[in-house]
Design a protein around this motif. Structure first.
Motif: not given
Lengths: 183, 69, 221, 265
Positions: A34, A36-37, A40-41, A43-45, A47, A49-51
């Protein structure tokens, strides 16, 4: 399933130690998973993502240079300059809050491209702060508004006649807002 | 009513077909679901009543000492 | 205990060549069929090639998942494993792992070749491999839940597809998104992180859900 | 333990059957009134949208259908959880009862969405994020339906569908998030459905009424179906037979049964 019951009993009758060990192992496994999830989320946020970058982030330099990104805003009135001999066009996108940037585009603009209209552009930001658009998106004018632009749109027009559903319950007004933007 | 006349309500400036088809689809589904749910209950109740009748009859028969079966 | 299970799985993987070969052959054959029906190359490829490859990966996995527990179920090994093993979920997990080795891992390793055949530009291939590597475990894990549930039906294939294909959509979207972004010179790490998160979420939940579904199937015998 | 007792009560089909009667009547009245008012209001009295014209009226069936369909799926997920953890029989009855209506309403949402798309978008179908996630919802429903059809043993069917409902529900936010994200990347985006950011009250009030009405209808429909299923499953139990007087009841009891059927008629 009597056999299953017997098997369970057998397992229970064994010394507690391995079972405890197993439970401990399981808990550690689940908790690390949990954690790690979540990491990761996050980290992704980070980034984006929809740029998508609104005008103030483009102007303030928060948007990366030389990477394909998307930006949006209103086409500033009387800012559209078309080249006489080519399809090149330059216009200014604004959030009507004092942040504006120029966009260069070469190609056929969508039918619904108008001054004062909300527009999404996809392309790269040049060093000098000019957005080199590869795509200008204004299709499906009446059916769909991404949430990030809806906020923009709402704040952008101080003279808008209606306020956003003061009495409607929160959830419903969200639904309807989303709905208006979609179908 | 927003519309001046019934024909206008039906036509809706050319959008009538879409709008009415949507409403009719919704109503059809609602009525069909209502009917199916009701039938599910009524068939059960009828079955139970039927079973009860049979039981009653057989009881009456056995009481009368009739050994038909 | 663990060693014995591992040995058994390793034997299953490496002894039976069909387990490794069949999915791979199916995947390449599908690519061939696609190539004949609608040739893809650098000019029109890129976007389309990536999408086609991911769809084929999903379908190949689906075929392989259908057989995931079938042999063990038919022979009664599954029942024994669920009853006797100290840690039945470990058995399930190893089974899924070996299925992933036979499909996801091998697809990852062969993805450069597949990518070239489907006209994906070479600068997209490393990211394609990475996306497959972190994304395919989620497919195997989620699919195992459905596989456990449908193993009791003689022909569970269509039902399995119906149950798990909708669950694969996020993997498909982010997997395709990562490769498209690298082809667009955009940032692709966000997608990779999400794929990894999906796989991890599958890892901590799927073994238990699969176990529950297998118990239902075993009770059905 | 009071809580435990309450659970047991909730798990008792008999108890549910008895209390459901009042709820069904209430929901039925609510549904007829609210849906009647809301639909006629939306169809004939609400003002048209200045850009979309009258096709905007499709909203008053499209949005409630989509909302209730999603809520029913969520409810099935909750029932699946309860069924898995507490092995409550009623949970499976609820799943079976919510399934047909949810499936039908998802289909209505898609159909009306398509009818709306034609005059507004100019096409019957667009690969828009919301359309796609609604279609996936329909397939999730179909999957559960197919699974239930394939299994004949009641208890196994209950466990299997509870499991798959739960898995599907956990995945719903993930699917929705990814589909929405996918759409923002691919779909040409723009704004201004209406230059105004929100609907005026005369537009959203009928929507609110219809949404509430459809929820009432769903309550009525699901509970009626549950009652029917309970009668079917418990037809041999004493309390159901008692409902009809039982073997050695007096003549007064069948009369109530008669009244019961009469009311359902």
């Amino acid at each position: 399933m009597p056999t299953l019951e017997i098997a369970k009993e057998n397992r229970d009758r064994h010394p507690m130690n391995p079972k405890r060990k197993q439970r401990l192992f399981l808990m550690t496994f689940l908790l690390t998973g949990v954690a790690a999830i979540v990491a990761l989320i996050l980290l992704a946020l980070e980034e984006n993502m929809n740029m998508f970058y609104p005008p103030d982030e483009v102007v303030s330099g928060q948007a990366p240079i030389g990477e394909t990104i998307r930006a949006g805003g209103m086409v500033l009135e009387q800012s559209v300059v078309r080249a006489a001999d080519s399809l090149a066009v330059r216009f200014v996108l604004t959030d009507r809050q004092g942040h504006e940037f120029a966009v260069d585009y070469s190609g056929i603009l969508p039918d619904l491209f108008r001054e004062g209209q909300g527009i999404l552009v996809q392309g790269k930001l040049a060093e000098d702060g000019v957005f080199l658009a590869q795509e200008v998106l204004a299709k499906h004018d009446e059916n769909y508004m991404p949430p990030e632009l809806m906020d923009l749109n709402m704040t952008a027009e101080p003279a808008a006649p209606a306020k956003p559903l003061p009495q409607a319950p929160e959830k419903l007004s969200n639904q309807m807002g989303a709905f208006v933007s979609d179908s | 009513m927003y519309f001046e006349s019934i024909t206008e309500l039906l036509r809706m400036d050319g959008h009538g077909g879409y709008v009415w088809a949507s409403y009719i689809a919704m109503l059809t589904i609602l009525i069909a679901n209502f009917a199916m749910a009701r039938r599910k209950v009524t068939t059960q109740l009828e079955q139970l009543r039927w079973r009860r009748q049979i039981q009653e009859q057989s009881k009456a028969d056995s009481m009368a000492g009739d050994t038909l079966e | 205990m663990l060693k014995a299970l591992l040995q058994r799985e390793a034997l299953v993987v490496f002894r039976s060549k069909e387990g490794v070969l069949n999915p791979l052959a199916f995947l390449f054959l599908s690519v061939l069929v696609f190539g004949i029906a609608a040739p893809l190359n650098d000019r029109n490829g890129g976007e389309y090639g990536v999408g086609v490859l991911w769809v084929l990966v999903l379908l190949t996995n689906l075929l392989s998942l259908d057989a995931l527990f079938r042999r063990d179920y038919d022979s009664g090994v599954l029942e024994q494993a669920l009853l006797n093993a100290q840690t039945p979920w470990l058995f399930v997990m190893l089974r899924i792992l070996s299925q992933w080795v036979c499909t996801g891992l091998i697809m990852t390793l062969t993805s450069p070749l597949l990518g070239i055949l489907l006209g994906i530009p070479t600068n997209g291939l490393p990211v394609l491999g990475m996306a497959l590597m972190v994304g395919t475990p989620a497919i195997s894990l989620l699919g195992a839940i459905g596989a456990g549930l449908t193993v009791g039906f003689g022909r569970g294939g269509v039902l399995l597809a119906l149950l798990v294909l909708p669950l694969f959509i996020p993997v498909l979207i982010f997997g395709v998104g990562a490769v498209k972004n690298v082809l667009d010179d955009a940032n692709y790490w966000g997608q990779i992180y999400i794929l990894a998160a999906l796989s991890l979420a599958g890892l901590i939940s799927a073994p238990f859900a699969t176990l529950a579904s297998l118990k239902i199937s075993v009770a059905m015998r | 333990m009071g809580l435990r007792e309450y659970w047991h009560k909730l798990g008792s089909p008999r108890w549910f059957y008895q209390i459901a009667g009042g709820w069904i009547t209430g929901f039925g009245i609510g549904a007829v009134l609210l849906l009647g008012i809301g639909l006629i209001w939306g169809l004939a009295f609400a003002p048209p949208d200045y850009q979309q014209g009258h096709s905007f009226r499709i909203m008053y069936v499209h949005v409630p259908a989509a909302m209730v369909a999603q809520s029913l799926y969520l409810g099935m997920g909750v029932a699946g959880f309860v069924g898995l953890v507490w092995r409550m029989k009623l949970a499976d009855v609820a799943i079976g009862a919510a399934l047909p209506l949810g499936m039908a309403l998802t289909a209505v949402a898609l159909f009306t969405g398509s009818l709306w798309g034609k005059p507004t978008w100019g096409s019957w179908w667009e690969w828009d994020g919301r359309t796609v996630s609604t279609t996936l919802l329909l397939f999730l429903y179909i999957g559960i339906y197919a699974l239930r059809e394939a299994l004949s043993q009641t208890d196994l069917r209950a466990r299997a569908s509870a499991l798959i409902c739960l898995v599907g529900t956990i995945n719903i936010p993930i699917i929705k998030y990814s589909v929405n994200w996918w759409q923002t990347l691919h779909q040409p985006a723009s704004f201004t459905l209406t230059e105004k950011p929100a609907m005026p009250a005369e537009m959203w009030l009928p929507l609110l009424v219809t949404v509430l009405g459809l929820y009432c209808f769903a309550g009525h429909n699901v509970m009626t179906r549950m009652r029917g299923e309970i009668l079917l499953r418990e037809s041999r139990s004493n309390w159901v037979i008692g409902l009809f007087g039982g073997p050695d009841a007096t003549e007064a009891k069948p009369a109530t049964a008669q009244a019961l059927t009469g009311r359902n008629r």
